[in-house]
Write an enzyme that holds these catalytic residues in place. Sequence first.
Site, PDB file in Angstrom:
ATOM      1  N   ILE A 162      61.966 -37.192  89.430  1.00 48.12           N
ATOM      2  CA  ILE A 162      60.920 -36.188  89.304  1.00 48.12           C
ATOM      3  C   ILE A 162      60.904 -35.383  90.596  1.00 48.12           C
ATOM      4  CG2 ILE A 162      59.508 -37.470  87.653  1.00 48.12           C
ATOM      5  CD1 ILE A 162      57.732 -38.406  89.874  1.00 48.12           C
ATOM      6  N   ASP A 163      60.337 -34.182  90.535  1.00 47.58           N
ATOM      7  CA  ASP A 163      60.365 -33.278  91.677  1.00 47.58           C
ATOM      8  C   ASP A 163      59.555 -33.817  92.852  1.00 47.58           C
ATOM      9  OD1 ASP A 163      61.821 -31.513  90.123  1.00 47.58           O
ATOM     10  OD2 ASP A 163      60.030 -30.436  89.438  1.00 47.58           O
ATOM     11  N   LYS A 164      59.869 -33.313  94.021  1.00 45.99           N
ATOM     12  CA  LYS A 164      59.183 -33.715  95.253  1.00 45.99           C
ATOM     13  C   LYS A 164      57.669 -33.615  95.116  1.00 45.99           C
ATOM     14  CE  LYS A 164      58.410 -32.163 100.014  1.00 45.99           C
ATOM     15  NZ  LYS A 164      58.755 -31.176 101.054  1.00 45.99           N
ATOM     16  N   THR A 166      55.845 -33.418  92.428  1.00 49.50           N
ATOM     17  CA  THR A 166      55.289 -34.028  91.221  1.00 49.50           C
ATOM     18  C   THR A 166      55.035 -35.496  91.518  1.00 49.50           C
ATOM     19  OG1 THR A 166      56.488 -32.516  89.762  1.00 49.50           O
ATOM     20  CG2 THR A 166      55.715 -34.578  88.800  1.00 49.50           C
ATOM     21  N   ARG A 264      57.839 -27.250  84.111  1.00 49.29           N
ATOM     22  CA  ARG A 264      57.476 -26.059  84.878  1.00 49.29           C
ATOM     23  C   ARG A 264      58.087 -24.799  84.251  1.00 49.29           C
ATOM     24  NH1 ARG A 264      59.288 -27.991  90.760  1.00 49.29           N
ATOM     25  NH2 ARG A 264      58.249 -26.076  91.452  1.00 49.29           N
TER      26      ARG A 264
END
Length: 352
Positions: A162-164, A166, A264
Amino acid sequence: MIEELPDDMVLDDLEPSADEVQLYEHFRVTVDKGQDMVRVDKYLYDKLTNVSRNRIQKAAEAGYILANDKSVKSNYRVKPFDVITVMLDRPYYDNEVIPQDIPLDIVYEDDALMVVNKPAGMVVHPAHGNYSGTLINGVAWHMKDVPNWDMNDAHVGLVHRIDKDTSGLLVIAKTPEAKTHLGDQFFHKTTKRRYQALVWGNFDEDEGTVVGNIGRNPKDRMQMTVLPEGEGKYAVTHYRVLVRFGFVTLVECILETGRTHQIRVHMKHIGHVLFNDERYGGHEVLRGNRTAKYKQFINNCFEICPRQALHAMTLGFVHPVTGEEMYFTSELPPDMSALLDKWRNYYNNELK
């Protein structure tokens, strides 16, 4: 076939020429058999991330771009089965994972796997600009005394990311067998992943599905975008409205696929950018009044939750050893909870 796609490759400061320095391989790709004959600078621009076409052209002029082990200029046209190589005058950083004593929120662990609740702001894996302090550095420390464990072995470790910015749940495989089994579940879309997101705007409907291929935005290499049919990677996101706050909406997103920035990108595609998602424009006032009071309210919201309002809330899969169906839930972190409280108060007192 791409052999390696480095995140930290920077085609900059390429003097002196390749003939005068020792070179190191940073990228190599074998051209597919069905590839059209295109200029090598365009071909590499489509393959590499965070690298401008101008930089690639400069690299070619300096002799850093090779086709079949011979330097070529930007106008060289790639052919099927060409081996294209990018050489630089510095060694490639191999992203070796160094154990670091970083606190982890481990919600479950056994001999085969662990489930970790990642906070917002923590990078998952070492990459350009973040070679330490990542979740995986912490996992390496947690596992450092386990016999035969090697965090640098690609056959164990992260199964998904998962993104930084998130927050939420991730599963990490501790054995090659567990990674293979879990990887198959993600590939065949049998895992259960639900996210909560606060997005700009109200919805006419209560639920829906976004289907759109995702790939890198040709106009902004730092973004992903929905591309025409036949381009990018197939992606599907189901969503359901949870709470309406007038100018923003809390939604649940269910991933059928797992592409980079999928939620997103898909939310932006249907006109509902994630709240405070700076990369995709959600850090501006996109809905509501233009009064000074309202703008101050929004700025206060941005300060409360200084990142995209996205949380990986639930994760379900079949245990790779026992066959048991496992399901984990992570409550909203304090910043998103405070953000929702602020919007709830605003909606009840200002908009109703």
